[in-house]
Write a protein that holds these residues in place. Structure first.
Motif, PDB file in Angstrom:
ATOM      1  N   ARG A  55      -0.912  -3.793  -7.380  1.00  0.00           N
ATOM      2  CA  ARG A  55      -0.193  -3.601  -8.659  1.00  0.00           C
ATOM      3  C   ARG A  55       1.265  -3.193  -8.450  1.00  0.00           C
ATOM      4  N   PRO A  56       1.576  -2.166  -7.567  1.00  0.00           N
ATOM      5  CA  PRO A  56       2.987  -1.819  -7.355  1.00  0.00           C
ATOM      6  C   PRO A  56       3.804  -3.015  -6.858  1.00  0.00           C
ATOM      7  N   LEU A  57       3.229  -3.853  -5.995  1.00  0.00           N
ATOM      8  CA  LEU A  57       3.973  -5.007  -5.488  1.00  0.00           C
ATOM      9  C   LEU A  57       4.210  -6.006  -6.610  1.00  0.00           C
ATOM     10  N   TYR A  58       3.241  -6.150  -7.488  1.00  0.00           N
ATOM     11  CA  TYR A  58       3.389  -7.061  -8.627  1.00  0.00           C
ATOM     12  C   TYR A  58       4.471  -6.564  -9.578  1.00  0.00           C
ATOM     13  N   ASN A  59       4.544  -5.202  -9.758  1.00  0.00           N
ATOM     14  CA  ASN A  59       5.551  -4.599 -10.644  1.00  0.00           C
ATOM     15  C   ASN A  59       6.862  -4.308  -9.928  1.00  0.00           C
ATOM     16  N   VAL A  60       6.948  -4.672  -8.656  1.00  0.00           N
ATOM     17  CA  VAL A  60       8.147  -4.433  -7.825  1.00  0.00           C
ATOM     18  C   VAL A  60       8.505  -2.949  -7.867  1.00  0.00           C
ATOM     19  N   ASP A  61       7.487  -2.075  -7.682  1.00  0.00           N
ATOM     20  CA  ASP A  61       7.690  -0.633  -7.643  1.00  0.00           C
ATOM     21  C   ASP A  61       7.855  -0.215  -6.184  1.00  0.00           C
ATOM     22  N   LYS A  62       9.110  -0.292  -5.688  1.00  0.00           N
ATOM     23  CA  LYS A  62       9.361  -0.029  -4.274  1.00  0.00           C
ATOM     24  C   LYS A  62       9.021   1.402  -3.887  1.00  0.00           C
ATOM     25  N   GLU A  63       9.300   2.342  -4.766  1.00  0.00           N
ATOM     26  CA  GLU A  63       9.042   3.747  -4.433  1.00  0.00           C
ATOM     27  C   GLU A  63       7.537   3.973  -4.247  1.00  0.00           C
ATOM     28  N   ALA A  64       6.738   3.418  -5.147  1.00  0.00           N
ATOM     29  CA  ALA A  64       5.276   3.569  -5.023  1.00  0.00           C
ATOM     30  C   ALA A  64       4.773   2.899  -3.761  1.00  0.00           C
ATOM     31  N   LEU A  65       5.381   1.733  -3.466  1.00  0.00           N
ATOM     32  CA  LEU A  65       4.963   1.040  -2.243  1.00  0.00           C
ATOM     33  C   LEU A  65       5.279   1.872  -1.014  1.00  0.00           C
ATOM     34  N   ARG A  66       6.486   2.489  -0.973  1.00  0.00           N
ATOM     35  CA  ARG A  66       6.842   3.303   0.191  1.00  0.00           C
ATOM     36  C   ARG A  66       5.917   4.516   0.308  1.00  0.00           C
ATOM     37  N   VAL A  67       5.600   5.147  -0.819  1.00  0.00           N
ATOM     38  CA  VAL A  67       4.700   6.315  -0.778  1.00  0.00           C
ATOM     39  C   VAL A  67       3.328   5.880  -0.251  1.00  0.00           C
ATOM     40  N   ASN A  68       2.859   4.727  -0.732  1.00  0.00           N
ATOM     41  CA  ASN A  68       1.545   4.251  -0.265  1.00  0.00           C
ATOM     42  C   ASN A  68       1.553   3.978   1.230  1.00  0.00           C
ATOM     43  N   SER A  80       1.777   1.242  13.981  1.00  0.00           N
ATOM     44  CA  SER A  80       2.845   0.732  13.106  1.00  0.00           C
ATOM     45  C   SER A  80       2.226   0.113  11.862  1.00  0.00           C
ATOM     46  N   ILE A  81       3.057   0.074  10.779  1.00  0.00           N
ATOM     47  CA  ILE A  81       2.650  -0.551   9.522  1.00  0.00           C
ATOM     48  C   ILE A  81       3.889  -1.152   8.860  1.00  0.00           C
ATOM     49  N   SER A  82       3.742  -2.314   8.328  1.00  0.00           N
ATOM     50  CA  SER A  82       4.900  -2.948   7.673  1.00  0.00           C
ATOM     51  C   SER A  82       4.418  -3.735   6.451  1.00  0.00           C
ATOM     52  N   LEU A  83       5.297  -3.767   5.422  1.00  0.00           N
ATOM     53  CA  LEU A  83       5.033  -4.508   4.181  1.00  0.00           C
ATOM     54  C   LEU A  83       6.274  -5.351   3.892  1.00  0.00           C
ATOM     55  N   GLN A  84       6.114  -6.649   3.762  1.00  0.00           N
ATOM     56  CA  GLN A  84       7.248  -7.556   3.589  1.00  0.00           C
ATOM     57  C   GLN A  84       7.014  -8.498   2.413  1.00  0.00           C
ATOM     58  N   GLU A  85       8.044  -8.647   1.611  1.00  0.00           N
ATOM     59  CA  GLU A  85       8.084  -9.663   0.537  1.00  0.00           C
ATOM     60  C   GLU A  85       9.547 -10.059   0.386  1.00  0.00           C
ATOM     61  N   HIS A  86       9.943 -11.147   1.034  1.00  0.00           N
ATOM     62  CA  HIS A  86      11.361 -11.521   1.107  1.00  0.00           C
ATOM     63  C   HIS A  86      11.896 -12.004  -0.241  1.00  0.00           C
ATOM     64  N   ASN A  87      11.033 -12.493  -1.086  1.00  0.00           N
ATOM     65  CA  ASN A  87      11.520 -13.007  -2.381  1.00  0.00           C
ATOM     66  C   ASN A  87      12.107 -11.901  -3.237  1.00  0.00           C
ATOM     67  N   ILE A  88      11.563 -10.677  -3.095  1.00  0.00           N
ATOM     68  CA  ILE A  88      12.088  -9.563  -3.904  1.00  0.00           C
ATOM     69  C   ILE A  88      12.691  -8.482  -3.020  1.00  0.00           C
ATOM     70  N   ASP A  89      13.053  -8.879  -1.787  1.00  0.00           N
ATOM     71  CA  ASP A  89      13.772  -7.997  -0.862  1.00  0.00           C
ATOM     72  C   ASP A  89      13.003  -6.686  -0.605  1.00  0.00           C
ATOM     73  N   ILE A  90      11.735  -6.825  -0.238  1.00  0.00           N
ATOM     74  CA  ILE A  90      10.935  -5.646   0.132  1.00  0.00           C
ATOM     75  C   ILE A  90      10.592  -5.766   1.609  1.00  0.00           C
ATOM     76  N   ASP A  91      11.028  -4.798   2.387  1.00  0.00           N
ATOM     77  CA  ASP A  91      10.732  -4.765   3.839  1.00  0.00           C
ATOM     78  C   ASP A  91      10.573  -3.304   4.269  1.00  0.00           C
ATOM     79  N   ILE A  92       9.338  -2.844   4.232  1.00  0.00           N
ATOM     80  CA  ILE A  92       9.043  -1.441   4.580  1.00  0.00           C
ATOM     81  C   ILE A  92       8.315  -1.451   5.918  1.00  0.00           C
TER      82      ILE A  92
END
Length: 684
Positions: A55-68, A80-92
């Motif tokens: 849900r946070p990724l669908y809503n583009v909630d970067k802060e929630a994604l980083r906390v998760n 290590s752990i990484s989360l990437q979605e280049h279309n909405i510039d998310i790279d954690i």
């Protein structure tokens, strides 16, 4: 190397090998368990990551994604752990480094979907470095602790062995001096127990040998005087002098004999030089049957003629012979007999048709004090036997009896030392096994309990299980179906089964330290043995698919056997272990045409003796020496733990103050001899 040193080295090596095996075995088991647990957590975590971040990724909630992501990264095993979605510039991306030792890296990559849309990709890397470090520390601590215990036990063992071996060592030094010819050597006779009794008997024997040597010296002096006085007796004097020399020569060679029968075999060629004969025979009356005697030795010519006469000489040597005819008169009437015409002698009429031919005969009883021990017989001298031969035969027989008596006492001493070594060895191993069992019980109980809880929470549709599944948005039936298809329930059942088998082994190990005399009541030992046969029949038929009724049972029960104080269940366990092992040995041996047990129960004033003999393949001497050791087994892996006979040994010797022995030869079957006290005072 001295006996005490070999004992200590053997115990240290055995304990060290067992210690190393246990340490590395349990380290491996713990490592497998930890890795299995880690893999399970990884599967659960990846599943939760998909749910939580969708849900946070669908809503583009970067802060929630980083906390998760940071929350998941709290797992100390995650590298290590990484989360990437280049279309909405998310790279954690979060990463940590682990020190040595390096472990296995486990990579998990998956896409996060929501409402059918593929939103982003997560890469997770786990490492087993921390698990490997914990296992290394655990193994080092366990090795240090157990080797410290071994060092302490070695010190205690050295002290005990030195104290126990001191009187035996002193007696050994005295025996060496006497064997070298110093018959004036004093022997300490104030000791107590078996060693003291052995010392006193040894002193009596030394005096007897000294007296015999003095007697022989006196005879020799008399003969030398007679040489000068009576030339007509020269031949007789020379003959007796030869007898004396032969006796001295025999005593010297008999001291080097390795076995009781070996002394008799040494005697025959020496005696045949003094009394020239075709045959020579030495027999000893059986202890348990005065109408039979064992064949100690016979001359080579007699063995050859036995073959010509078609006599089974192996059976003849093994089974012995019946005391009858001329042998009965010599032994039972204590007479030395010369028969130069056996055909007309009434005592030779009872000989079998295929008996080796005897044309002349000389026989004398073997006397030790008031007891007749056996017979020495000569046959086949050309011209017949005379009084000189009779006298020589008596002197040689006296020397033979003395040498045999000395050898028997030496063998009893050696057997006593062996029993002491075996007792110390079993006590040490028993203490170690009991200690290990106590240490294993607690983690084993935890494994079984948690495995049962896991099974209960996954397999059973309990209200609590259903409630938690609904809170997480899961269907319990789907979870159960997944577990079934992945064989996880079978794995849990395997864990429970293995744990229960381990618990049974631990229970047997604990029996080594239990020395209880509670529950002892008078029991009919014959009835207990018969009941055990019924148990063995049912048990073996079910487990091995073999009809126990096909085994032939021969019973020789003395009807005068009294009831003895014992624990019926424990004695039946001993009988069942022996009968089960014997049955498996006979059935698995292709040479056994008719499996057979011979059961014999007899009694004297102090002990009841139970013999269980099979006609299986038997065993070698090196296996007999280890047959009662815990965890020693000749069976294949999975078919035996090696605890059955060890537990039986402790039940008989420790709990019932009896004894258990095994007598076996390859291809000749196995005989277990159990002795239990008759009187209750001997047990408690």
């Amino acid at each position: 190397m001295r006996l005490r040193t070999r004992i200590i080295i053997a115990v240290v090596i055995a304990c060290s090998i067992i210690n190393l095996f246990i340490c590395f075995y349990f380290t491996k088991k713990i490592r497998d368990f930890e890795l299995e647990s880690l893999f399970s957590r990884i599967e659960k975590s990846t599943y939760i990551m998909k749910l939580v971040n969708a849900r946070p990724l669908y809503n583009v909630d970067k802060e929630a994604l980083r906390v998760n992501v940071e929350t998941f990264f709290d797992d100390e095993n995650m590298k290590s752990i990484s989360l990437q979605e280049h279309n909405i510039d998310i790279d954690i991306k979060l990463e940590r480094q682990f020190g040595v030792p390096k472990g296995i890296e486990i990579n998990k990559s998956f896409y996060i979907s929501y409402k059918g849309l593929k939103l982003g990709k997560m890469d997770v890397v786990y490492s087993t470095s921390l698990i490997e470090q914990k296992l290394l520390n655990f193994r080092n601590q366990m090795l240090f602790f157990t080797f410290s215990i071994i060092a302490f036990l070695v010190i205690v063992l050295i002290v005990l062995v030195n104290r126990l071996m001191q009187p035996v060592t002193q007696l050994s030094k005295v025996a060496s001096e006497i064997a070298s010819g110093n018959l004036e050597r004093d022997i300490e006779q104030s000791g107590a127990g078996e060693v003291g009794e052995l010392s006193r008997n040894f002193a009596v024997m030394r005096d007897a040998v000294k007296d015999k040597i003095n007697d022989l010296a006196t005879i020799n002096q008399n003969l030398e005087k007679q040489i000068f006085l009576k030339e007509i007796n020269e031949k007789k004097i020379i003959g007796q002098s030869n007898v004396i020399k032969s006796v001295n020569h025999f005593f010297q060679k008999s001291m080097m004999a390795q076995t009781y029968e070996g002394i008799a075999r040494i005697f025959i060629p020496i005696a045949l030089e003094v009394i020239p004969s075709q045959y020579c025979f030495i027999g000893e009356v059986k202890k348990d049957n005065k109408d039979f005697m064992d064949v100690l030795a016979i001359s080579d010519q007699a063995l050859k003629d036995c073959k010509i006469a078609r006599i089974d000489r192996e059976k003849f040597m093994e089974d012995g012979v019946t005391i009858r005819g001329i042998a009965s008169r010599i032994i039972h009437q204590d007479k030395t007999i010369i028969a130069n015409d056996p055909a007309s002698h009434p005592d030779f009429i009872q000989f079998p048709a295929n008996h080796i031919p005897i044309n002349t005969f000389l026989g004398t009883p073997m006397r030790l004090g008031p007891e007749i021990k056996g017979i020495v017989a000569f046959a086949g001298k050309k011209g017949g036997y005379d009084l000189d031969d009779k006298q020589a035969c008596k002197i040689l027989t006296i020397a033979l009896v003395e040498a045999l008596s000395l050898k028997k006492k030496e063998d009893e001493k050696a057997k006593l030392e062996q029993i002491m070594v075996q007792s110390e060895k079993m006590v040490s191993i028993g203490s170690l096994a009991a200690g290990m069992a106590h240490e294993i019980n607690n983690p084993l109980a935890g494994i079984l309990q948690n495995a049962q809880v896991i099974q209960n929470r996954l397999k059973n549709k309990l209200p609590a299980n259903v409630s938690v599944a609904e809170d997480l948005g899961l269907e319990l039936d789907d979870i159960r179906a997944y577990m079934g298809k992945r064989d996880i329930f079978k794995m849990i059942d395997s864990v429970l089964d293995a744990g229960q088998r381990a618990a049974a082994i631990v229970k047997n190990m604990l029996s080594f330290s239990r020395k209880s005399t509670s529950g002892f009541i008078p029991e009919d030992i014959s009835r207990l043995l018969d009941k055990t046969l019924e148990l063995a029949e049912n048990d073996y038929s079910l487990k091995k698919k073999f009809d126990f009724k096909k085994i032939k049972i021969i019973k020789e029960y003395d009807p005068r056997i009294p009831k003895i104080p014992c624990k019926a269940s424990e004695i039946q366990q001993v009988f069942l272990n022996i009968i089960s092992n014997g049955t498996q040995a006979m059935v698995s041996w292709k040479e056994t045409k008719e499996p057979c047990f011979k059961l014999k129960i007899s009694c004297d004033k102090r002990m009841v003796t139970i013999e269980i003999k099979d006609n299986g393949p038997g065993m070698k001497e090196d296996i007999q020496k280890r047959i009662f050791e815990p965890f020693f087994t000749t069976k294949s892996v999975g078919n035996g733990t090696g605890l059955g006979l060890a537990v039986s040994y402790f039940i008989v010797t420790e709990n019932h103050k009896g004894s258990i022995e095994v007598h076996s030869r390859p291809l000749k079957g196995t005989n277990f001899i159990i002795k239990l006290p008759v009187e209750e005072s001997l047990v408690f």
